[in-house]
Design a protein around this motif. Sequence first.
Motif, PDB file in Angstrom:
ATOM      1  N   HIS A  51       0.844  -1.184   0.000  1.00 34.44           N
ATOM      2  CA  HIS A  51       0.000   0.000   0.000  1.00 34.44           C
ATOM      3  C   HIS A  51       0.875   1.227   0.000  1.00 34.44           C
ATOM      4  O   HIS A  51       1.814   1.331   0.787  1.00 34.44           O
ATOM      5  N   GLN A  52       0.531   2.136  -0.856  1.00 34.05           N
ATOM      6  CA  GLN A  52       1.260   3.399  -0.859  1.00 34.05           C
ATOM      7  C   GLN A  52       0.499   4.379   0.009  1.00 34.05           C
ATOM      8  O   GLN A  52      -0.718   4.442  -0.012  1.00 34.05           O
ATOM      9  N   LEU A  53       1.209   5.129   0.716  1.00 38.11           N
ATOM     10  CA  LEU A  53       0.590   6.129   1.549  1.00 38.11           C
ATOM     11  C   LEU A  53       0.169   7.314   0.696  1.00 38.11           C
ATOM     12  O   LEU A  53       0.931   7.771  -0.165  1.00 38.11           O
ATOM     13  N   ARG A  54      -1.055   7.781   0.893  1.00 32.89           N
ATOM     14  CA  ARG A  54      -1.570   8.925   0.152  1.00 32.89           C
ATOM     15  C   ARG A  54      -1.764  10.080   1.102  1.00 32.89           C
ATOM     16  O   ARG A  54      -2.138   9.890   2.261  1.00 32.89           O
ATOM     17  N   PRO A  55      -1.561  11.264   0.571  1.00 31.32           N
ATOM     18  CA  PRO A  55      -1.787  12.411   1.461  1.00 31.32           C
ATOM     19  C   PRO A  55      -3.285  12.563   1.723  1.00 31.32           C
ATOM     20  O   PRO A  55      -4.118  12.210   0.885  1.00 31.32           O
ATOM     21  N   PRO A  56      -3.657  13.067   2.889  1.00 30.29           N
ATOM     22  CA  PRO A  56      -5.089  13.251   3.194  1.00 30.29           C
ATOM     23  C   PRO A  56      -5.724  14.285   2.270  1.00 30.29           C
ATOM     24  O   PRO A  56      -5.087  15.257   1.866  1.00 30.29           O
ATOM     25  N   ARG A  57      -6.983  14.072   1.960  1.00 32.19           N
ATOM     26  CA  ARG A  57      -7.704  14.989   1.069  1.00 32.19           C
ATOM     27  C   ARG A  57      -8.272  16.133   1.873  1.00 32.19           C
ATOM     28  O   ARG A  57      -8.766  15.963   2.976  1.00 32.19           O
ATOM     29  N   ASP A 114      -9.096  20.323  -2.435  1.00 28.23           N
ATOM     30  CA  ASP A 114      -8.674  19.448  -3.519  1.00 28.23           C
ATOM     31  C   ASP A 114      -9.842  18.891  -4.334  1.00 28.23           C
ATOM     32  O   ASP A 114      -9.654  18.408  -5.439  1.00 28.23           O
TER      33      ASP A 114
END
Length: 192
Positions: free
Chosen positions: A7-13, A17
């Motif tokens: 799993h790649q970490l995604r920045p919070p929305r 955005d």
Amino acid sequence: MNRPRNHQLRPPRTNDDRPARAPRPRPQGPSGNVPNIQQVIPGAGVSIVLKADQPTGREVQGVVQDLLTRGNHPRGIKVRLQDGRVGRVQRMAAAGTAPSTTDVPPAGTTSQQPAARTNRILRMETDVRLYEEEFPSAPPARSFADYFPAELSTPTAPIPENVSSATAKCPICGTFEGDEIAVSRHVEEHLT
């Protein structure tokens, strides 16, 4: 078995955005914009498309009696006209426009307007019992001779009355006379 998670970490929305939502388009029917629920009120003159006419888009005009749809609809608000027909509103009729004379009235109603041609098949049926001479109630009286050809029904030569049949005499006693079968039985009685 333990497998690694890829799993790649995604920045919070954030709210910034998200793309802005487009406003909902106004409902449209096959002929462009359809009237909304505020315009279609009981007593208003409208042009509607009946359910049967949806493939052709043929419109009929009338005056609204009841609203059958609660809100706006993309194909038009469903209404019942004063003459009982049900369909979806496509446009508002002009203020002084009377219902069209080419409209076909619904089944069971009478109209002073000329009737349009319909694709109905009409059958004329009559009671055959009224034509007794053409259709008798019983078959005619017939005899057995009616079923034979005419040349066989009349004899060609008369049968003589004094024709003797083939007779035989008993060979043992000589007194018994009869046909061949009767004489053979009589002879068996002599031998038993």
